[in-house]
Scaffold this motif. Structure first.
Motif, PDB file in Angstrom:
ATOM      1  N   HIS A  60       0.814  -1.226   0.000  1.00 34.45           N
ATOM      2  CA  HIS A  60       0.000   0.000   0.000  1.00 34.45           C
ATOM      3  C   HIS A  60       0.842   1.269   0.000  1.00 34.45           C
ATOM      4  CE1 HIS A  60      -2.558   3.173   1.614  1.00 34.45           C
ATOM      5  NE2 HIS A  60      -1.747   3.250   2.650  1.00 34.45           N
ATOM      6  N   ASN A  61       1.859   1.334   0.859  1.00 37.33           N
ATOM      7  CA  ASN A  61       2.637   2.571   0.988  1.00 37.33           C
ATOM      8  C   ASN A  61       3.370   2.943  -0.294  1.00 37.33           C
ATOM      9  OD1 ASN A  61       1.946   3.471   3.567  1.00 37.33           O
ATOM     10  ND2 ASN A  61       3.305   1.955   4.500  1.00 37.33           N
ATOM     11  N   LYS A  62       3.768   1.965  -1.086  1.00 35.58           N
ATOM     12  CA  LYS A  62       4.437   2.270  -2.357  1.00 35.58           C
ATOM     13  C   LYS A  62       3.467   2.940  -3.330  1.00 35.58           C
ATOM     14  CE  LYS A  62       8.256  -0.927  -2.133  1.00 35.58           C
ATOM     15  NZ  LYS A  62       9.123  -1.836  -2.874  1.00 35.58           N
ATOM     16  N   ILE A  63       2.237   2.438  -3.378  1.00 37.62           N
ATOM     17  CA  ILE A  63       1.234   3.046  -4.254  1.00 37.62           C
ATOM     18  C   ILE A  63       0.875   4.439  -3.739  1.00 37.62           C
ATOM     19  CG2 ILE A  63      -1.144   2.865  -5.106  1.00 37.62           C
ATOM     20  CD1 ILE A  63      -0.734  -0.223  -5.050  1.00 37.62           C
ATOM     21  N   ARG A  64       0.663   4.563  -2.438  1.00 32.35           N
ATOM     22  CA  ARG A  64       0.319   5.862  -1.847  1.00 32.35           C
ATOM     23  C   ARG A  64       1.406   6.894  -2.142  1.00 32.35           C
ATOM     24  NH1 ARG A  64       2.106   8.247   2.315  1.00 32.35           N
ATOM     25  NH2 ARG A  64       3.013   6.383   3.248  1.00 32.35           N
ATOM     26  N   LYS A  65       2.650   6.540  -1.909  1.00 39.80           N
ATOM     27  CA  LYS A  65       3.763   7.477  -2.141  1.00 39.80           C
ATOM     28  C   LYS A  65       3.858   7.860  -3.615  1.00 39.80           C
ATOM     29  CE  LYS A  65       6.547   6.068   1.810  1.00 39.80           C
ATOM     30  NZ  LYS A  65       7.721   5.329   2.276  1.00 39.80           N
ATOM     31  N   TYR A  66       3.675   6.884  -4.497  1.00 39.14           N
ATOM     32  CA  TYR A  66       3.726   7.170  -5.931  1.00 39.14           C
ATOM     33  C   TYR A  66       2.637   8.168  -6.326  1.00 39.14           C
ATOM     34  CZ  TYR A  66       3.339   6.714 -10.937  1.00 39.14           C
ATOM     35  OH  TYR A  66       3.255   7.013 -12.282  1.00 39.14           O
ATOM     36  N   LEU A  67       1.423   7.925  -5.848  1.00 39.99           N
ATOM     37  CA  LEU A  67       0.308   8.826  -6.191  1.00 39.99           C
ATOM     38  C   LEU A  67       0.509  10.210  -5.594  1.00 39.99           C
ATOM     39  CD1 LEU A  67      -2.685   6.348  -5.823  1.00 39.99           C
ATOM     40  CD2 LEU A  67      -1.809   7.352  -7.950  1.00 39.99           C
ATOM     41  N   GLU A  68       0.937  10.277  -4.343  1.00 39.30           N
ATOM     42  CA  GLU A  68       1.153  11.580  -3.702  1.00 39.30           C
ATOM     43  C   GLU A  68       2.246  12.378  -4.404  1.00 39.30           C
ATOM     44  OE1 GLU A  68       1.849  10.583   0.402  1.00 39.30           O
ATOM     45  OE2 GLU A  68      -0.293  10.326   0.816  1.00 39.30           O
ATOM     46  N   LYS A  69       3.268  11.706  -4.883  1.00 38.26           N
ATOM     47  CA  LYS A  69       4.373  12.397  -5.555  1.00 38.26           C
ATOM     48  C   LYS A  69       3.999  12.846  -6.969  1.00 38.26           C
ATOM     49  CE  LYS A  69       9.066  11.732  -7.229  1.00 38.26           C
ATOM     50  NZ  LYS A  69      10.142  10.772  -7.478  1.00 38.26           N
ATOM     51  N   ASN A  70       3.277  12.014  -7.700  1.00 36.49           N
ATOM     52  CA  ASN A  70       3.053  12.259  -9.125  1.00 36.49           C
ATOM     53  C   ASN A  70       1.685  12.817  -9.497  1.00 36.49           C
ATOM     54  OD1 ASN A  70       5.611  11.081 -10.431  1.00 36.49           O
ATOM     55  ND2 ASN A  70       4.976   9.509  -8.981  1.00 36.49           N
ATOM     56  N   PHE A  71       0.739  12.794  -8.571  1.00 35.71           N
ATOM     57  CA  PHE A  71      -0.628  13.203  -8.913  1.00 35.71           C
ATOM     58  C   PHE A  71      -1.241  14.101  -7.839  1.00 35.71           C
ATOM     59  CE2 PHE A  71       0.207   9.315 -11.242  1.00 35.71           C
ATOM     60  CZ  PHE A  71      -0.203   9.662 -12.523  1.00 35.71           C
ATOM     61  N   LYS A  72      -0.462  15.054  -7.349  1.00 35.28           N
ATOM     62  CA  LYS A  72      -0.920  15.945  -6.275  1.00 35.28           C
ATOM     63  C   LYS A  72      -2.192  16.697  -6.627  1.00 35.28           C
ATOM     64  CE  LYS A  72       3.748  16.806  -4.712  1.00 35.28           C
ATOM     65  NZ  LYS A  72       4.870  17.673  -4.934  1.00 35.28           N
ATOM     66  N   ASN A  73      -2.317  17.124  -7.864  1.00 35.19           N
ATOM     67  CA  ASN A  73      -3.441  17.972  -8.265  1.00 35.19           C
ATOM     68  C   ASN A  73      -4.565  17.205  -8.962  1.00 35.19           C
ATOM     69  OD1 ASN A  73      -2.110  20.272  -7.266  1.00 35.19           O
ATOM     70  ND2 ASN A  73      -0.880  20.368  -9.131  1.00 35.19           N
ATOM     71  N   TYR A  74      -4.567  15.910  -8.798  1.00 34.24           N
ATOM     72  CA  TYR A  74      -5.602  15.087  -9.420  1.00 34.24           C
ATOM     73  C   TYR A  74      -6.671  14.743  -8.385  1.00 34.24           C
ATOM     74  CZ  TYR A  74      -2.859  14.214 -13.668  1.00 34.24           C
ATOM     75  OH  TYR A  74      -2.183  14.340 -14.841  1.00 34.24           O
ATOM     76  N   PRO A  75      -7.886  14.480  -8.854  1.00 38.21           N
ATOM     77  CA  PRO A  75      -8.983  14.122  -7.928  1.00 38.21           C
ATOM     78  C   PRO A  75      -8.914  12.652  -7.520  1.00 38.21           C
ATOM     79  CG  PRO A  75      -9.790  14.131 -10.182  1.00 38.21           C
ATOM     80  CD  PRO A  75      -8.335  14.573 -10.241  1.00 38.21           C
ATOM     81  N   ILE A  76      -7.848  12.278  -6.804  1.00 39.48           N
ATOM     82  CA  ILE A  76      -7.615  10.883  -6.447  1.00 39.48           C
ATOM     83  C   ILE A  76      -7.787  10.681  -4.948  1.00 39.48           C
ATOM     84  CG2 ILE A  76      -5.915   9.011  -6.376  1.00 39.48           C
ATOM     85  CD1 ILE A  76      -4.672  10.204  -8.906  1.00 39.48           C
ATOM     86  N   GLN A  77      -8.522   9.648  -4.608  1.00 38.72           N
ATOM     87  CA  GLN A  77      -8.694   9.257  -3.211  1.00 38.72           C
ATOM     88  C   GLN A  77      -8.194   7.815  -3.067  1.00 38.72           C
ATOM     89  OE1 GLN A  77     -12.329   8.600  -0.054  1.00 38.72           O
ATOM     90  NE2 GLN A  77     -12.746   9.771  -1.869  1.00 38.72           N
ATOM     91  N   ILE A  78      -7.308   7.590  -2.102  1.00 34.96           N
ATOM     92  CA  ILE A  78      -6.770   6.253  -1.836  1.00 34.96           C
ATOM     93  C   ILE A  78      -7.599   5.632  -0.717  1.00 34.96           C
ATOM     94  CG2 ILE A  78      -4.755   4.939  -1.105  1.00 34.96           C
ATOM     95  CD1 ILE A  78      -3.072   7.376  -2.133  1.00 34.96           C
ATOM     96  N   VAL A  79      -8.080   4.430  -0.958  1.00 35.92           N
ATOM     97  CA  VAL A  79      -8.875   3.713   0.035  1.00 35.92           C
ATOM     98  C   VAL A  79      -8.104   2.442   0.413  1.00 35.92           C
ATOM     99  CG1 VAL A  79     -11.082   2.596   0.520  1.00 35.92           C
ATOM    100  CG2 VAL A  79     -11.003   4.641  -0.944  1.00 35.92           C
ATOM    101  N   TYR A  80      -7.498   2.486   1.590  1.00 41.95           N
ATOM    102  CA  TYR A  80      -6.689   1.366   2.072  1.00 41.95           C
ATOM    103  C   TYR A  80      -7.585   0.303   2.695  1.00 41.95           C
ATOM    104  CZ  TYR A  80      -3.509  -1.303   5.045  1.00 41.95           C
ATOM    105  OH  TYR A  80      -2.827  -2.312   5.659  1.00 41.95           O
ATOM    106  N   GLU A  81      -7.403  -0.941   2.248  1.00 38.25           N
ATOM    107  CA  GLU A  81      -8.112  -2.082   2.823  1.00 38.25           C
ATOM    108  C   GLU A  81      -7.173  -2.766   3.810  1.00 38.25           C
ATOM    109  OE1 GLU A  81      -9.436  -4.659  -0.337  1.00 38.25           O
ATOM    110  OE2 GLU A  81     -10.505  -3.035  -1.344  1.00 38.25           O
ATOM    111  N   LYS A  82      -7.412  -2.568   5.089  1.00 40.07           N
ATOM    112  CA  LYS A  82      -6.566  -3.192   6.110  1.00 40.07           C
ATOM    113  C   LYS A  82      -6.598  -4.708   5.954  1.00 40.07           C
ATOM    114  CE  LYS A  82      -5.579  -3.072  11.029  1.00 40.07           C
ATOM    115  NZ  LYS A  82      -5.949  -2.532  12.336  1.00 40.07           N
ATOM    116  N   THR A  83      -7.770  -5.246   5.720  1.00 39.43           N
ATOM    117  CA  THR A  83      -7.959  -6.653   5.374  1.00 39.43           C
ATOM    118  C   THR A  83      -8.442  -6.667   3.938  1.00 39.43           C
ATOM    119  OG1 THR A  83      -8.611  -7.192   7.631  1.00 39.43           O
ATOM    120  CG2 THR A  83      -9.248  -8.753   5.908  1.00 39.43           C
ATOM    121  N   ILE A  84      -7.776  -7.428   3.088  1.00 43.08           N
ATOM    122  CA  ILE A  84      -8.171  -7.438   1.679  1.00 43.08           C
ATOM    123  C   ILE A  84      -9.600  -7.955   1.550  1.00 43.08           C
ATOM    124  CG2 ILE A  84      -7.217  -9.707   1.091  1.00 43.08           C
ATOM    125  CD1 ILE A  84      -6.178  -8.170  -1.523  1.00 43.08           C
TER     126      ILE A  84
END
Length: 192
Positions: A60-84
């Motif tokens: 999860h953290n790799k995807i979150r960091k990638y999105l935060e770094k590359n898509f700051k101004n995009y309408p993106i919401q990350i929804v983390y599933e603690k249990t898949i």
């Protein structure tokens, strides 16, 4: 088509590609020197997507960091599933994070090209009229992905059925439109 919601399925383990996904989540793999997740986001925002929901679990953290770094101004919401939650459970859960009653859902391992644009725009042109689920299927001749001996589906009198030997092959493109109402009376965790 303007103003639609897209869910990008990014929670899975990428287990069929384990040698490639041991340290890298499948959405962050490169194809033709472009990261799959970036390809999907760019393709769908270009045709009018104004809300993107990304479910995550594995790495999860790799995807979150990638999105935060590359898509700051995009309408993106990350929804983390603690249990898949499985594909179905993940999609059902996403409806808790949007006001819309219908969403487009895409697998994270699809590589979109400009040749797909007209087909996808046509497919989503009646987005609001989908009452349950609408899947984008591709005929064998138009499908350029990893092919298998069996097709996924057949179309008979405009009804989708499971593929049977000697039928024309139709493949699931990895893209669908889903209405929230198909999840009535469903468990929290389930495949789709």
């Amino acid at each position: 088509m303007k103003n639609f919601t897209l869910m990008i399925l990014c929670a899975g383990f990428g287990s069929r590609m384990l040698n490639l996904t041991h340290n890298t989540p499948k959405p962050l793999l490169k194809y033709k020197n472009k990261i799959l997740l970036k390809n999907t986001i760019d393709f769908f925002t270009d045709i009018g997507c104004d809300e993107i929901l990304v479910n995550t679990h594995y790495l999860h953290n790799k995807i979150r960091k990638y999105l935060e770094k590359n898509f700051k101004n995009y309408p993106i919401q990350i929804v983390y599933e603690k249990t898949i939650l499985g594909t179905g459970g993940g999609v059902k859960n996403i409806f808790n994070h949007t006001k819309r009653k219908k969403i487009c859902i895409v697998n994270s391992d699809i590589f979109w090209t400009k040749e797909n644009k007209l087909h996808v725009e046509h497919f989503i042109s009646n987005y609001q009229n989908v009452s349950h689920c609408k899947m984008l299927l591709s005929k064998n001749i138009n499908f350029s992905g990893l092919k298998k001996e069996k097709g996924d589906f057949i179309l008979k009198r405009n009804i989708v059925n499971n593929w049977k030997k000697n039928n024309e092959k139709l493949y699931y493109s990895g893209f669908q439109i889903v209405s929230k109402n198909i999840f009535n009376n469903r468990k929290k965790i389930f495949p789709m």
